[in-house]
Design a protein around this motif. Structure first.
Motif, PDB file in Angstrom:
ATOM      1  N   GLY A  64       0.620  -1.248   0.002  1.00 57.59           N
ATOM      2  CA  GLY A  64       0.041  -0.134   0.093  1.00 57.59           C
ATOM      3  C   GLY A  64       0.837   1.169  -0.002  1.00 57.59           C
ATOM      4  N   PRO A  65       1.890   1.558   0.846  1.00 59.41           N
ATOM      5  CA  PRO A  65       2.851   2.602   0.982  1.00 59.41           C
ATOM      6  C   PRO A  65       3.490   2.520  -0.382  1.00 59.41           C
ATOM      7  N   GLY A  66       3.863   1.511  -1.033  1.00 59.10           N
ATOM      8  CA  GLY A  66       4.546   1.489  -2.350  1.00 59.10           C
ATOM      9  C   GLY A  66       3.705   2.243  -3.246  1.00 59.10           C
ATOM     10  N   LEU A  67       2.550   1.873  -3.450  1.00 60.72           N
ATOM     11  CA  LEU A  67       1.481   2.459  -4.708  1.00 60.72           C
ATOM     12  C   LEU A  67       1.223   3.870  -4.470  1.00 60.72           C
ATOM     13  N   ARG A  68       1.298   4.291  -2.955  1.00 68.80           N
ATOM     14  CA  ARG A  68       0.967   5.652  -2.789  1.00 68.80           C
ATOM     15  C   ARG A  68       2.376   6.633  -3.008  1.00 68.80           C
ATOM     16  N   ALA A  69       3.480   5.682  -3.041  1.00 72.76           N
ATOM     17  CA  ALA A  69       4.825   6.644  -3.050  1.00 72.76           C
ATOM     18  C   ALA A  69       4.822   6.847  -4.834  1.00 72.76           C
ATOM     19  N   LEU A  70       4.537   5.652  -5.346  1.00 70.45           N
ATOM     20  CA  LEU A  70       4.556   5.617  -6.957  1.00 70.45           C
ATOM     21  C   LEU A  70       3.293   6.882  -7.465  1.00 70.45           C
TER      22      LEU A  70
ATOM     23  N   VAL B  77       0.556  -5.940  -5.940  1.00 70.89           N
ATOM     24  CA  VAL B  77       1.033  -4.712  -6.399  1.00 70.89           C
ATOM     25  C   VAL B  77       1.407  -4.583  -7.985  1.00 70.89           C
ATOM     26  N   ALA B  78       1.971  -5.474  -8.531  1.00 71.70           N
ATOM     27  CA  ALA B  78       2.288  -5.776  -9.682  1.00 71.70           C
ATOM     28  C   ALA B  78       0.976  -5.786 -10.550  1.00 71.70           C
ATOM     29  N   ASP B  79      -0.105  -6.230 -10.207  1.00 72.37           N
ATOM     30  CA  ASP B  79      -1.138  -6.447 -10.938  1.00 72.37           C
ATOM     31  C   ASP B  79      -2.001  -4.935 -11.218  1.00 72.37           C
ATOM     32  N   GLN B  80      -1.602  -4.395 -10.110  1.00 73.76           N
ATOM     33  CA  GLN B  80      -2.203  -3.083 -10.131  1.00 73.76           C
ATOM     34  C   GLN B  80      -1.424  -2.054 -10.970  1.00 73.76           C
ATOM     35  N   ILE B  81      -0.421  -2.116 -10.884  1.00 79.95           N
ATOM     36  CA  ILE B  81       0.476  -1.279 -11.607  1.00 79.95           C
ATOM     37  C   ILE B  81       0.298  -1.967 -13.244  1.00 79.95           C
ATOM     38  N   HIS B  82       0.323  -3.129 -13.595  1.00 75.73           N
ATOM     39  CA  HIS B  82      -0.021  -3.633 -14.933  1.00 75.73           C
ATOM     40  C   HIS B  82      -1.103  -2.879 -15.675  1.00 75.73           C
TER      41      HIS B  82
ATOM     42  N   THR C 233       6.185 -17.448 -15.726  1.00 78.78           N
ATOM     43  CA  THR C 233       5.147 -17.252 -16.689  1.00 78.78           C
ATOM     44  C   THR C 233       4.130 -16.056 -16.251  1.00 78.78           C
ATOM     45  N   TYR C 234       3.911 -15.948 -14.844  1.00 76.24           N
ATOM     46  CA  TYR C 234       3.090 -14.773 -14.165  1.00 76.24           C
ATOM     47  C   TYR C 234       3.599 -13.708 -14.297  1.00 76.24           C
ATOM     48  N   CYS C 235       4.986 -13.494 -14.385  1.00 80.25           N
ATOM     49  CA  CYS C 235       5.751 -12.393 -14.303  1.00 80.25           C
ATOM     50  C   CYS C 235       5.714 -11.867 -15.643  1.00 80.25           C
ATOM     51  N   ARG C 236       5.778 -12.676 -16.988  1.00 73.54           N
ATOM     52  CA  ARG C 236       5.508 -12.285 -18.170  1.00 73.54           C
ATOM     53  C   ARG C 236       4.104 -11.715 -18.512  1.00 73.54           C
ATOM     54  N   GLU C 237       3.204 -12.391 -17.832  1.00 74.28           N
ATOM     55  CA  GLU C 237       1.838 -11.928 -18.087  1.00 74.28           C
ATOM     56  C   GLU C 237       1.610 -10.543 -17.485  1.00 74.28           C
ATOM     57  N   LEU C 238       2.326 -10.103 -16.165  1.00 73.13           N
ATOM     58  CA  LEU C 238       2.103  -8.864 -15.680  1.00 73.13           C
ATOM     59  C   LEU C 238       2.887  -7.990 -16.139  1.00 73.13           C
ATOM     60  N   GLY C 239       3.782  -8.029 -17.250  1.00 74.80           N
ATOM     61  CA  GLY C 239       4.724  -7.295 -17.873  1.00 74.80           C
ATOM     62  C   GLY C 239       6.039  -6.773 -17.020  1.00 74.80           C
TER      63      GLY C 239
END
Length: 889
Positions: free
Chosen positions: A649-655, A682-687, A710-716
């Motif tokens: 959560g704090p990471g998303l707010r910082a971004l 977090v990566a899913d929300q960023i994607h 594989t999941y990392c490639r799907e999330l970019g």
């Protein structure tokens, strides 16, 4: 009761009316046109006759000769064409000269027909004038009697013909209807039989296209009704059977109404709980529940609120006073109009199943404990073997670097060769253990096939420098340069096969051939063969050479050494690469080992340019304070602008805040295992947010699981790295992800870092000597490491265990600590944790860099190092190049 008209009669009447309705207006229209034509003909003839007489009349009237004018009129009507022919005054006041009117003639036509023709409707007026002087007007009215007679006769013929035609048409249509309604009458008869219960009745086929669909539809309907009745009878029998099963089954089956009251109770419920149906009907089901966590009423309500269906486990009351542990399944009970009428409960006694599950769980725990003990034993054995091996190999290298005579050089060379052979055996056993435990994964990254083959073959050439053996390799031209796969495992397979070929070949040649076996634009299957001119393998041994702990001959172990695991490991690796392996051999003439492997086809990569990190903005998101501090220090030392956050959560707010300020981050270092919101969330929300399309996300995980890449490639994601991660790996990863486009399909991994081309200058040692604390309990390893470090000009202090290291830390300041993992009194992990705790208490100052030295070779050992607060990891036996890299940090 009035007589009903038949459909045939009605249709005939309607057709007759329709025909007459069409015929009579047609006749009227035809006669009207004929009358109009006749009148036009009379007018034309009257105009023609009067036009010829007009000049004669003018001449007579000009001179006042009325007798001549009268004779002219009489001559003009000598054929009695005109019913009236006279000269009237110019103003039309009166008649001047006229011929006698013809008497009305009887023409045989009725009066109404004469009215249609119009007796006075046909007349011609011709002015008799000379110059501008009008003397009279000639009035001529043709006689219509002849025309009426002809037209009436014509009309009678037409009327009679039309009536005859209507009668003929009625007769034809009646015959057609009689034939056409015959199947309808038959259909009525058949339908009547069907209504009386004769479901086998069918209509005969008919050739009439209008009737055929009706016949087919009726027969189909009759067939469907017959089948439906058969199904109903079958369903009734099945329902009776189902009712018997429900009544006799061992499972308790009961139904509830809207109030949760019991409305049915089978014999299985009676046998399970002891209550009869007469005791339980119209009682609330909560009377049976013995809930531990909830009130009985609440448990029923909460479980049934999730319908359909609901499953849960509970305890039900027995009549005898005990209870039954049951698994309950609830499903909705629907009435005929598919509306909810209640609930069906099925309760099954699971006491024995639960007892078996508990026993199985205990057995599983025992097996896991045994497996864990085996792993711990294997790790401990690895440590106990590698530790002295580190001393043997390291001290041998030191000794070989001193002035020795030829005999001493030979003896020490044999010692080093034997030690390396023993280390190979240890590595084979560890690799085999990893494969058996399913802990060996394959990577997918781009690599240059020709470079891998060439480097691997060339690295073994030194082993043949004293033998008359030629080492060759060839890669077919139709194979792409850049492939996608695991080059490390491919190299390991080649090394195993080359090692065997070199071991058993005294003269001749060893050739590696790589050919394309198949594939398409995206994937290629390679066929690699390795041919040697060695001792060969007996035919009856070929089928077993890939089995574990098996060699072609027991004498081979005594002569050539080895565990017999090399080919087993090779076979497993080849299978993991989607291929197979086999061998051909003739004893005394050599062997050919074949294997296939599938790889993706990559794109040629342009020469990478060095990526400078200074000025980059990077956000570190990790809930572990020590990890955040290590990563931040590493990046700040490279000139990176770093911010950190202690969770998702704090990471998303910082971004978001950085984007609002117009200072977005270039990269994000994101930990996976975090409470609340993990790294993938977090990566899913960023994607999903287009505002972060340019952000490179580097995922850091302590537990690498199958499917993560594989999941990392799907999330970019740009990179996925497993901990522990050295500072150099962190910086290399940032360089690599900044050198590729955002959301590129390729995901950087630890293996990618090892395979990457050198894009920057290699790390260099610090300008001045370092104060190093060496924490090691083995005297030989102390001597080896101290000698290596002192040769590089560093100052070394020794500690034999963790407690002594803590004491020395309080007395002196050190730039680096080389920490052994397994030591008496206090091991390296506990010592590291205490050092980090002391640094936190003191506050300020830069934390000392701690590098682990361990003989343990499993990934979880590296994770434990990082979690304890260490900065890097060195595996024993120590190598000079690895030690230099750790010192450079």
């Amino acid at each position: 009761m009035p007589r009903r008209l038949s459909l045939r009669t009605i249709m005939l009447g309607l057709i007759a009316l329709a025909t007459l309705g069409l015929t009579l207006p047609g006749l009227g229209w035809l006669m009207h046109n004929r009358i109009e034509q006749e009148r036009e003909d009379l007018l034309m003839q009257a105009r023609r006759l009067t036009a010829g007489a007009a000049p004669l009349l003018v001449n007579a009237l000009v001179v006042g000769d009325f007798a001549t004018a009268e004779q002219t009129l009489a001559q003009l009507n000598r054929d009695h064409f005109f019913a009236r022919l006279s000269l009237i005054e110019p103003e039309g006041a009166g008649e001047m000269i006229g011929t006698p009117r013809l008497a009305a003639r009887h023409d045989g036509a009725p009066a109404w027909f004469g009215a249609l023709l119009g007796a006075t409707a046909v007349s011609v007026r011709v002015p008799i004038e000379s110059g501008s002087q009008r003397y009279a007007v000639l009035l001529a009215e043709p006689d219509l009697a002849g025309a009426r007679t002809a037209l009436w006769a014509e009309s009678r013929y037409l009327l009679v013909g039309a009536l005859g035609l209507n009668v003929l048409l009625a007769l034809i249509i009646g015959a057609i209807l009689t034939r056409g309604f015959r199947p309808i009458r038959h259909l009525g008869e058949v339908a009547e039989r069907l209504g009386k219960g004769d479901f086998a009745v069918r209509m005969e086929e008919n050739n009439l296209p209008e009737v055929c669909p009706t016949v087919h539809a009726f027969n189909s309907m009759a067939g469907n009704i017959e089948k439906l009745l058969a199904e109903v009878r079958s369903q009734a029998a099945a329902n009776r059977k189902l009712a018997a099963i429900v009544a006799q089954t061992d499972e308790a089956i009961l139904t509830l109404d809207h109030r949760r009251f019991i409305t049915s109770w089978n014999r299985g419920a009676e046998r399970l709980l002891g209550f009869g149906a007469y005791e339980m009907l119209e009682r609330p089901v909560s009377d049976l529940i013995l809930s531990v966590a909830l009130e009985p009423e609440r448990e029923v309500d909460e479980m049934l609120a999730t319908r359909p269906p609901a499953h849960w486990e509970t305890r039900l009351r027995r009549k005898s006073g005990g209870d039954a542990l049951v698994a309950v399944s609830a499903s909705p009970l629907m009435d005929e109009d598919l509306s909810f009428a209640g609930t069906i409960l099925v309760a099954r006694d699971i006491s024995r199943i639960k007892a078996a599950e508990i026993a199985l769980m205990h057995a599983k725990e025992a097996a896991e404990t045994a497996n864990r003990m085996k792993s711990e034993f294997l790790a401990n054995m690895s440590h106990e073997i590698r530790t002295p091996m580190n001393g043997i190999i390291g001290m041998t290298d030191l000794a070989l670097g001193t002035e020795l005579d030829a005999e001493q050089q030979e003896y020490l060379g044999l010692v080093k060769s034997s030690a390396n052979a023993l280390l190979t055996v240890i590595n084979d056993i560890l690799d085999f253990s990893k494969i058996e435990a399913g802990r060996l994964d394959m990577e997918t990254l781009p690599f240059n096939l020709r470079a891998v083959i060439g480097d691997t073959v060339k690295s073994q050439a030194i082993r043949l420098q004293d033998r008359p053996v030629e080492l060759l390799y060839h890669v077919a031209d139709d194979i792409p340069d850049i492939l996608l796969g695991d080059p490390g495992r491919l190299r390991q397979v080649l090394l195993n096969l080359l090692g065997n070929a070199i071991k058993f070949t005294e003269a001749g040649e060893i050739a590696v051939q790589v050919e394309r076996q198949g594939g398409d634009a995206d994937q290629v299957t390679l066929h690699l063969s390795l041919r040697d001119t060695g001792i060969g393998i007996p035919a009856h041994k070929l089928a077993h050479i890939f089995d574990a702990f098996t060699q072609a001959d027991s004498s081979i172990t005594r002569r050539y050494g080895g565990t017999g695991l090399g080919l087993t490991i090779t076979r497993r690796l080849v299978e993991m690469m989607g291929g197979g392996i086999w061998a051909e051999s003739e004893e005394g003439r050599g062997s050919v080992f074949h294997f296939t492997a599938a790889f993706g086809v990559g794109e040629d990569q342009p020469d990478a340019q060095p990526i400078h990190l200074a000025g980059l903005r990077v956000l570190v998101v990790d809930d572990n304070a020590t990890n955040r501090r290590i990563l931040c220090d590493t990046l700040e030392n490279a000139g990176v602008q770093v911010e950190s956050a202690n969770g998702g959560g704090p990471g998303l707010r910082a971004l978001a805040l950085a984007n609002v300020r117009g200072q977005p981050f270039d990269a994000l270092l994101l930990d996976v295992q975090m409470p609340g919101m993990d790294g993938f969330a977090v990566a899913d929300q960023i994607h999903l947010d287009p505002a972060y399309r340019e952000l490179r996300v580097v995922m850091l995980s302590s537990v690498g699981l199958r499917g993560d890449a594989t999941y990392c490639r799907e999330l970019g994601l740009a990179a996925y790295l497993t901990k522990p991660i050295s500072p150099s790996e962190v910086l290399d990863a940032i360089r690599m992800v900044m050198g590729q486009t955002p959301h590129e399909a390729r995901v950087v991994t630890r293996h990618s870092l090892h395979e990457q081309p050198e894009t920057a200058a290699p790390p260099t040692l610090p300008a001045g000597p370092l104060d190093i604390l060496l924490v090691e309990d083995n005297a030989i390893n102390q001597k080896l490491a101290a000698t290596l470090l002192q040769r590089e000009g560093h100052r070394v202090a020794l500690a034999e265990h963790g407690q002594e290291a803590l004491e020395r830390m309080q007395q002196n300041a050190f730039d680096l600590i080389l920490m052994d993992m397994q030591m008496p009194v206090m091991d390296g992990l506990e010592c590291t944790r205490r050092i980090r705790a002391l640094e936190k208490e003191r506050g300020g100052g830069r934390p000392v860099r701690i590098v682990a030295m361990t003989a343990n070779a499993f990934p979880e050992d590296r994770d434990r190092c990082l979690q304890a607060g260490m900065d890097d990891y060195l595996s024993k036996p120590l190598r000079v190049d690895q030690l230099k890299r750790a010192l450079a940090g």
